[in-house]
Design an enzyme around this catalytic site. Sequence first.
Site, PDB file in Angstrom:
ATOM      1  N   LYS A  33       1.120  -1.006   0.450  1.00 40.23           N
ATOM      2  CA  LYS A  33       0.025  -0.504   0.092  1.00 40.23           C
ATOM      3  C   LYS A  33       0.948   0.917  -0.095  1.00 40.23           C
ATOM      4  CE  LYS A  33      -0.620   0.335   5.261  1.00 40.23           C
ATOM      5  NZ  LYS A  33      -0.001   1.467   5.251  1.00 40.23           N
ATOM      6  N   THR A  34       2.181   1.313   0.355  1.00 43.40           N
ATOM      7  CA  THR A  34       2.981   2.446   1.126  1.00 43.40           C
ATOM      8  C   THR A  34       3.916   2.954  -0.904  1.00 43.40           C
ATOM      9  OG1 THR A  34       3.863   1.838   3.393  1.00 43.40           O
ATOM     10  CG2 THR A  34       4.762   3.711   1.895  1.00 43.40           C
ATOM     11  N   ASP A 219      -3.311   7.872   4.309  1.00 43.31           N
ATOM     12  CA  ASP A 219      -3.087   5.925   5.040  1.00 43.31           C
ATOM     13  C   ASP A 219      -4.041   5.303   6.095  1.00 43.31           C
ATOM     14  OD1 ASP A 219      -1.810   3.644   4.444  1.00 43.31           O
ATOM     15  OD2 ASP A 219       0.315   4.854   5.546  1.00 43.31           O
ATOM     16  N   GLU A 220      -3.690   4.282   5.917  1.00 45.12           N
ATOM     17  CA  GLU A 220      -4.840   4.010   7.007  1.00 45.12           C
ATOM     18  C   GLU A 220      -6.034   4.372   7.541  1.00 45.12           C
ATOM     19  OE1 GLU A 220      -3.340   1.290   7.878  1.00 45.12           O
ATOM     20  OE2 GLU A 220      -0.580   1.003   8.086  1.00 45.12           O
ATOM     21  N   GLN A 250      -8.268  -5.083   9.069  1.00 44.41           N
ATOM     22  CA  GLN A 250      -7.315  -4.189   9.770  1.00 44.41           C
ATOM     23  C   GLN A 250      -7.710  -3.352  10.458  1.00 44.41           C
ATOM     24  OE1 GLN A 250      -2.700  -5.222   8.894  1.00 44.41           O
ATOM     25  NE2 GLN A 250      -4.147  -5.008   6.763  1.00 44.41           N
ATOM     26  N   ARG A 598       1.388 -10.835  10.450  1.00 43.70           N
ATOM     27  CA  ARG A 598       2.487 -10.679  10.937  1.00 43.70           C
ATOM     28  C   ARG A 598       3.945 -11.769   9.589  1.00 43.70           C
ATOM     29  NH1 ARG A 598       1.132  -5.890   9.547  1.00 43.70           N
ATOM     30  NH2 ARG A 598      -0.776  -7.513   9.496  1.00 43.70           N
TER      31      ARG A 598
END
Length: 759
Positions: A33-34, A219-220, A250, A598
Site C-alpha cells: 500500500k505504501t 493512509d490507514e 485490519q 505478521r
Amino acid sequence: MQEILEGLNEKQYEAVTTIDGPCLVIAGAGSGKTKVLTHKIAYLLEEKGLHPWDILAITFTNKAANEMKERIENLVGDGVNDMWVGTFHSICVRILRRFIDRIGFDTSFIIFDTTDQRTLIKKCLKDLEIDDKMFTDRSVLSEISNAKNEMLEPEQYNAKANDYRKEKIAKVYELYQKRLKENNAIDFDDIINYTIKIFNENQEVVDYYSNKFKYVLVDEYQDTNKAQFVLIKMLASKNGNITVVGDNDQGIYSFRGADISNILNFEKDFGNTKVIKLEQNYRCTGNILKVANSVISNNEVKYKKELWTKNEEGSLPKVYLADNEYDEGSYLVNEMEHLKREEYFKYSDFAILYRMNAQSRAIEDILRRENIPYKIVGGLKFYERKEIKDIIAYLRLIQNTSDNLSFRRIVNEPKRGIGKTSLDQIEQLANQNGTSMYEITKNADQYGLNRVYLKSRDFINQIEELRSEKVMISELIKKTLKKTGYLTALEQEKTIEAENRIENLDELLTVAIEFEEESADNGLSEFLEGITLSSDIDNLEETDESVTLMTLHSAKGLEFPAIFLVGMEEGIFPGYKSISEPAEMEEERRLCYVGITRAKQYLFITFAKQRTIFGSTTHNTVSRFVKEIPSELLDGYEQAIDGEIKIGEYGKDTDYEWNYGRKSINQPVKTYKIEPQKQKVSTGFAFRTADSFLNSLKKQETSVDLSKYKEGVKVFHKKFGEGIINKIEPEGEDLKVDIDFEKSGHKRLMAKYARLEII
C-alpha cells in the site's frame, strides 16, 4: 515515467493511474500500500503536472510520514519539500498557526502534553471542590478526550450527561477549556477539532484549502475517527480528488475511537468511487495466507478479498497444545533454537504476540531461565510496570519499615495529600534523629507536623494492620490492594489503562501463588528477594539480537520471519468481554488476522490445557479462531485438538454453574454448587469456568508418591527446568526437597505441590 510505473502489479498500476474522483484502495496485509501511495504521488507530479504544493498526503505516525517522504524523494527528487506530507495533527497545526486567531487564540499558542493536561485537570477539580479520589485526573481526562473524539463541546457534552458522574465531569470540561484558553493553549485533541471549527465558521478558509489541495491521499483509512473523517471530507470538498488506502480486515483500534464504518461507507460518502482491491501479498508464504484467509472469512464484511502470493507455499503453520503456560514458553524456546540451528535464524527474527500484557510474565520467566535476550515493544517488562513496583514497595515496607525508598514511593499512592514539601520535612527529621521516615510519620505530632499526622493516620493504620497479618503472600497482596484503596483508585479511573493495570496486578497474584506452591520457605522476605532478582535480570542491557515480545495491537504494521501466537484460548483470545458482542468479536477476529499476517516464513500457534493467570487456574477451550482453520492447513492439529480439555468433562455426577467475565481482585465470584457432596464453596478468585474451579479442588487432593523422591534423582520442574535432588527432609505428611537446578540454581520445594517429573 516508466520508472514510476515499473514493478507495479496489475492492481497497483490501476490504483496509481486512477486519477479523477474518489478512489478507495482496499489493501490487504503486505500488498504494497505504501508503494501505491508514493508512486501515485510521483505519477501526479510527473504525468499530470501537479505542483508539490497541490498535494496533501496524510498518515497516522511521524515514522510513516518520514518513510513516505523518503520514498517520494527517491522517485521525484527535492520537490517533496514543498509537499504537505504529515500526520493529521501536524497538518492541522500548520493550519492553526495561520488561522487560529479566528476563534480567539493568538497564533503563538502552545500545545499541552499529557503532564500539562493532568496538572490543569487537578487544578480544575480543586477549584470546583470535586473529590479527586472519586474523580481522578486520569479518568476525567480520558472522558474529556473521548468527548472530543466525538466532537462534543462542553455544552453538548453537558446536554448528554445522564448521571451524577458525567454531570460533574461536564463542569470540569467547561472549566478546563476555559483555563486552556486563558493560557493560550490547546491540547492534542483540540488540534483537529479547532481546525474543523475554523472551517465551519470561516467559509473562505475552507475554500482556500480545498482549492489549494487538488489531490488528497490518506493512509490507514480504516483507523480514522469521526473528527478525522469530517476534516478529510472538508479538504476534498472542492476538487473531489481523494484516494484513501486501508483494509477493513485490519481495523483494530475502536478502543481509541477509530470508526470502521468510515471505510465501509466510503462509497456512500464520496459518490462515484472507484474501488480497487490489492490482494497480492508480498510478505507471507502461501500456507500462512491460507490460514489468514480462513479466519477472516468468518467476518461479515462489505469488502471481501482473498490474499494470494507468488511466494513459495512454505511450511504448514504449527499448532501446539501445552500443558501450561511454562510448557508453552519452553516450546517457544525449543522452536527458536531449532530455527537458529537449522536455518541460521537470529533472535531478532522472532516475535511473540499475545492478547494481553499480563501474558508476557510467564514467557519472560522462561526466556530469563534460558538466558535468551528479549525486549518488549509498546510496554514495560513485567516487574518494571508502575503498578507492580508500587505493590512491591508496599510489601517491602510491610516487611521493613526502615525502607525509606519504598515509603516515599507509596505514601501518596493513592493520593493522601502528603506532598513533596512534607516528604522533604519528614526526610530531614529522619536524618536528624537517626530513624526511618515511617517512624517520623507515625509520630508526626511529636515533631510538630500536625498536618502530616492527620493526613497519614489511615496510611499508618493500614500498614500496621498489614504487618500484623499472618497470611499467605497471595492473601497479603489482596488485603494490601483492598485496605490501602489502591485497587479502588484504579477502578474509579474507568480507563483502558487502568483496566490493564488491574490485569497486571491480578497476574502478580499468580506470581505469589506459584511461589507458595514452589517454595518450602514461603516467607515474605524470600518472595521479595526473588522479585528483586527478577527485576535485576530485567535491567540487563538489551541488544539488537533480542526476541521481540508485544501485544497484537502493537504488532500492526510490523513483520517478522517467525511469529508465535500464544494463548489462543476462549476467554484469552477472544476475550470473554467480546464473546457476547458480535461487533467486538469481529474486531477480535481482525486482530487475529493481523497477528497471522505478521509472519513471513513461519507461524506457530499455541494454547494450553491449563493456564494460571490473573490469580486463578483456568481450563479454557481452544480459541474459535483456531477451529476456523481447516485441519489440513495446520501441522499438529489433530494431536492438539484431541488433547484439548473440553468444558464439562470432569464427571456426569457434577452439577455446576459459572459466570464468564473476570471479577476484580477484591470481589468474590458467585458460589459454586458441587454435587454429589452438596457442599457450597466460595472463593476470592475468579475461575473462568467451573472446570478450573473443580480442578483446583482436585489438585489439592492429588496424591503424590513420595517414595519416588530420592537423593541423586533427576527431575524436571515446569518453571525451573531440569535439576538433581541433593537433600530430602520429612515435613509432616510431605517432604522438603532440596534441588539444584541446572539453570535456576538451588530451590527448596514441597514435594506434594511442586509437580515435579522424574526424568
